[in-house]
Design an enzyme around this catalytic site. Structure first.
Site, PDB file in Angstrom:
ATOM      1  N   VAL A  46       0.873  -1.394   0.154  1.00 14.57           N
ATOM      2  CA  VAL A  46      -0.081  -0.048   0.091  1.00 14.57           C
ATOM      3  C   VAL A  46       1.010   1.310   0.082  1.00 14.57           C
ATOM      4  O   VAL A  46       1.814   1.456   0.647  1.00 14.57           O
ATOM      5  CB  VAL A  46      -0.940  -0.068   1.253  1.00 14.57           C
ATOM      6  CG1 VAL A  46      -1.694   1.425   1.437  1.00 14.57           C
ATOM      7  CG2 VAL A  46      -1.841  -1.339   1.263  1.00 14.57           C
ATOM      8  N   CYS A  47       0.667   2.049  -0.856  1.00 15.30           N
ATOM      9  CA  CYS A  47       1.129   3.307  -0.869  1.00 15.30           C
ATOM     10  C   CYS A  47       0.235   4.491  -1.077  1.00 15.30           C
ATOM     11  O   CYS A  47      -0.864   4.350  -1.189  1.00 15.30           O
ATOM     12  CB  CYS A  47       2.498   3.428  -1.952  1.00 15.30           C
ATOM     13  SG  CYS A  47       1.837   3.282  -3.533  1.00 15.30           S
ATOM     14  N   ASN A  48       0.743   5.683  -1.451  1.00 11.91           N
ATOM     15  CA  ASN A  48      -0.283   6.981  -1.957  1.00 11.91           C
ATOM     16  C   ASN A  48      -1.220   6.576  -2.966  1.00 11.91           C
ATOM     17  O   ASN A  48      -2.409   6.714  -2.794  1.00 11.91           O
ATOM     18  CB  ASN A  48       0.683   8.099  -1.738  1.00 11.91           C
ATOM     19  CG  ASN A  48       0.891   9.020  -0.509  1.00 11.91           C
ATOM     20  OD1 ASN A  48       0.185   8.721   0.552  1.00 11.91           O
ATOM     21  ND2 ASN A  48       2.017   9.409  -0.042  1.00 11.91           N
TER      22      ASN A  48
END
Length: 105
Positions: free
Chosen positions: A7-9
């Site tokens: 998960v990232c931005n």
């Protein structure tokens, strides 16, 4: 087969790490699926996910992720491993988290 979610931005900065983890999995003979999503997309569907790894840039969301998915082991990717895009180390981290969660169950 284990399903690993990064998960990232925006779900884009981890694409290189996903590829490196997939290559490491092939090299190590590990049967897994690695996918990257934005935090917003991840919140919508976590079905089938075995472990969640957050990019350091969204590490502040770890508490929220653990509350949202208490049965799925989750952690923040080590900044050094993320920065060097070390797929093998991050893959090992994912499997250690799953093993620790299974041992606690």
């Amino acid at each position: 087969m284990k399903n690993i979610l990064l998960v990232c931005n925006a779900g884009m900065s981890t694409s290189i790490l996903v590829r490196n983890m997939q290559n490491a999995a092939k090299e190590l003979g590990v049967d897994c699926h690695v996918e990257a999503k934005s935090l917003t997309a991840a919140k919508k569907d976590l079905s089938g996910v075995d472990v969640i790894l957050l990019g350091p840039q969204v590490g502040f969301e770890l508490k929220n992720v653990k509350e949202m998915a208490p049965s799925i082991p989750s952690a923040v990717i080590d900044m050094k491993d993320y920065g060097s895009m070390d797929g093998k180390k991050v893959l090992r981290t994912a499997y250690k988290l799953m093993k620790a969660a299974k041992a606690q169950a």
